[in-house]
Design a protein around this motif. Sequence first.
Motif, PDB file in Angstrom:
ATOM      1  N   ILE A   1       0.836  -1.209   0.000  1.00 13.86           N
ATOM      2  CA  ILE A   1       0.000   0.000   0.000  1.00 13.86           C
ATOM      3  C   ILE A   1       0.869   1.257   0.000  1.00 13.86           C
ATOM      4  O   ILE A   1       0.588   2.227  -0.719  1.00 13.86           O
ATOM      5  CB  ILE A   1      -0.952   0.001   1.213  1.00 13.86           C
ATOM      6  N   ILE A   2       1.938   1.250   0.801  1.00 15.57           N
ATOM      7  CA  ILE A   2       2.799   2.435   0.915  1.00 15.57           C
ATOM      8  C   ILE A   2       3.419   2.808  -0.428  1.00 15.57           C
ATOM      9  O   ILE A   2       3.416   3.988  -0.820  1.00 15.57           O
ATOM     10  CB  ILE A   2       3.907   2.197   1.960  1.00 15.57           C
ATOM     11  N   ILE A   3       3.954   1.826  -1.155  1.00 13.29           N
ATOM     12  CA  ILE A   3       4.664   2.123  -2.408  1.00 13.29           C
ATOM     13  C   ILE A   3       3.751   2.785  -3.441  1.00 13.29           C
ATOM     14  O   ILE A   3       4.125   3.822  -4.019  1.00 13.29           O
ATOM     15  CB  ILE A   3       5.306   0.842  -2.982  1.00 13.29           C
ATOM     16  N   PRO A   4       2.550   2.260  -3.729  1.00 15.66           N
ATOM     17  CA  PRO A   4       1.675   2.955  -4.689  1.00 15.66           C
ATOM     18  C   PRO A   4       1.318   4.372  -4.253  1.00 15.66           C
ATOM     19  O   PRO A   4       1.201   5.276  -5.094  1.00 15.66           O
ATOM     20  CB  PRO A   4       0.433   2.057  -4.747  1.00 15.66           C
ATOM     21  N   VAL A   5       1.143   4.574  -2.947  1.00 12.99           N
ATOM     22  CA  VAL A   5       0.842   5.929  -2.453  1.00 12.99           C
ATOM     23  C   VAL A   5       2.025   6.861  -2.723  1.00 12.99           C
ATOM     24  O   VAL A   5       1.845   8.020  -3.125  1.00 12.99           O
ATOM     25  CB  VAL A   5       0.512   5.896  -0.949  1.00 12.99           C
ATOM     26  N   LEU A   6       3.241   6.365  -2.512  1.00 16.11           N
ATOM     27  CA  LEU A   6       4.435   7.174  -2.784  1.00 16.11           C
ATOM     28  C   LEU A   6       4.511   7.558  -4.262  1.00 16.11           C
ATOM     29  O   LEU A   6       4.932   8.674  -4.595  1.00 16.11           O
ATOM     30  CB  LEU A   6       5.697   6.418  -2.374  1.00 16.11           C
ATOM     31  N   ILE A   7       4.132   6.643  -5.138  1.00 18.27           N
ATOM     32  CA  ILE A   7       4.124   6.949  -6.577  1.00 18.27           C
ATOM     33  C   ILE A   7       3.089   8.031  -6.877  1.00 18.27           C
ATOM     34  O   ILE A   7       3.353   8.989  -7.622  1.00 18.27           O
ATOM     35  CB  ILE A   7       3.836   5.679  -7.396  1.00 18.27           C
ATOM     36  N   PHE A   8       1.910   7.919  -6.280  1.00 17.34           N
ATOM     37  CA  PHE A   8       0.843   8.896  -6.518  1.00 17.34           C
ATOM     38  C   PHE A   8       1.238  10.291  -6.038  1.00 17.34           C
ATOM     39  O   PHE A   8       0.859  11.305  -6.643  1.00 17.34           O
ATOM     40  CB  PHE A   8      -0.433   8.441  -5.800  1.00 17.34           C
ATOM     41  N   LEU A   9       2.036  10.382  -4.964  1.00 16.90           N
ATOM     42  CA  LEU A   9       2.397  11.674  -4.380  1.00 16.90           C
ATOM     43  C   LEU A   9       3.261  12.529  -5.302  1.00 16.90           C
ATOM     44  O   LEU A   9       3.363  13.747  -5.101  1.00 16.90           O
ATOM     45  CB  LEU A   9       3.122  11.463  -3.045  1.00 16.90           C
ATOM     46  N   VAL A  10       3.867  11.933  -6.320  1.00 16.73           N
ATOM     47  CA  VAL A  10       4.702  12.718  -7.228  1.00 16.73           C
ATOM     48  C   VAL A  10       3.863  13.488  -8.246  1.00 16.73           C
ATOM     49  O   VAL A  10       4.336  14.460  -8.846  1.00 16.73           O
ATOM     50  CB  VAL A  10       5.727  11.805  -7.955  1.00 16.73           C
ATOM     51  N   VAL A  11       2.603  13.103  -8.422  1.00 16.43           N
ATOM     52  CA  VAL A  11       1.752  13.721  -9.442  1.00 16.43           C
ATOM     53  C   VAL A  11       1.599  15.228  -9.248  1.00 16.43           C
ATOM     54  O   VAL A  11       1.764  16.002 -10.208  1.00 16.43           O
ATOM     55  CB  VAL A  11       0.380  13.024  -9.500  1.00 16.43           C
TER      56      VAL A  11
END
Length: 220
Positions: free
Chosen positions: A175-185
């Motif tokens: 869960i953490i990794i996909p959220v980290l990817i989304f935060l760059v948007v």
Amino acid sequence: MLPAIARVFKFYPKMIPLLPSIGLVGISIAFYASSLHKILEMAMPPDSERGYVSMRTGIMFLVLGFGEIIGGYSAGDLSDKIGVQKVGTIALASYTLAVTTSLLAVTYHETVVPVMFAAFFWGFQEAFIQNWITVVCSRTYKGALEAFVINKQFHSLTMCLYELMLIVWYPPMEIIIPVLIFLVVPSVIAIPFIEEGDAPPVPIFEDKVLPIAYSEPHLR
């Protein structure tokens, strides 16, 4: 004291294009300080001795520090050559690479090699983005003291929010990794709105020109 605080908060709207990237710095620090070792533990035998775990953890943070050294030296020099927007794009790409290698380390954890690469890129991108933000504060925001204060305030805030999340609920890495990817948007969207600005004057002391391209306000 209160007028100074008021000036800082009035300056926040001017910093909106840069705030998402500042937030990434806080998230990055919190992640590699509190979560990266969890990925390393996945790559080690469950019955590993404490000394073995400590040694591997020390090596991981040594690699991370090496990445910080390289990243810290890169952003300023590149900004002189290709401009802050392009360097910002490289900074966000390095953040994405750090998250991607972390995902790879979670997926393939039979060896510690992927997490060591992830540690290097986490260190590289955090120092690179932080240095780039300093350049933007000096150029785009003319070295305003408020810009540097907001930089420290906001990345500390996002770091605290990440740690608070771990206290309340420690989600799995899936869960953490996909959220980290989304935060760059948000940072990607904001990059075109960051003005290039002008390089600050190079300070001169005792008839010698110091090779300092970007200085803190007290050096201006």
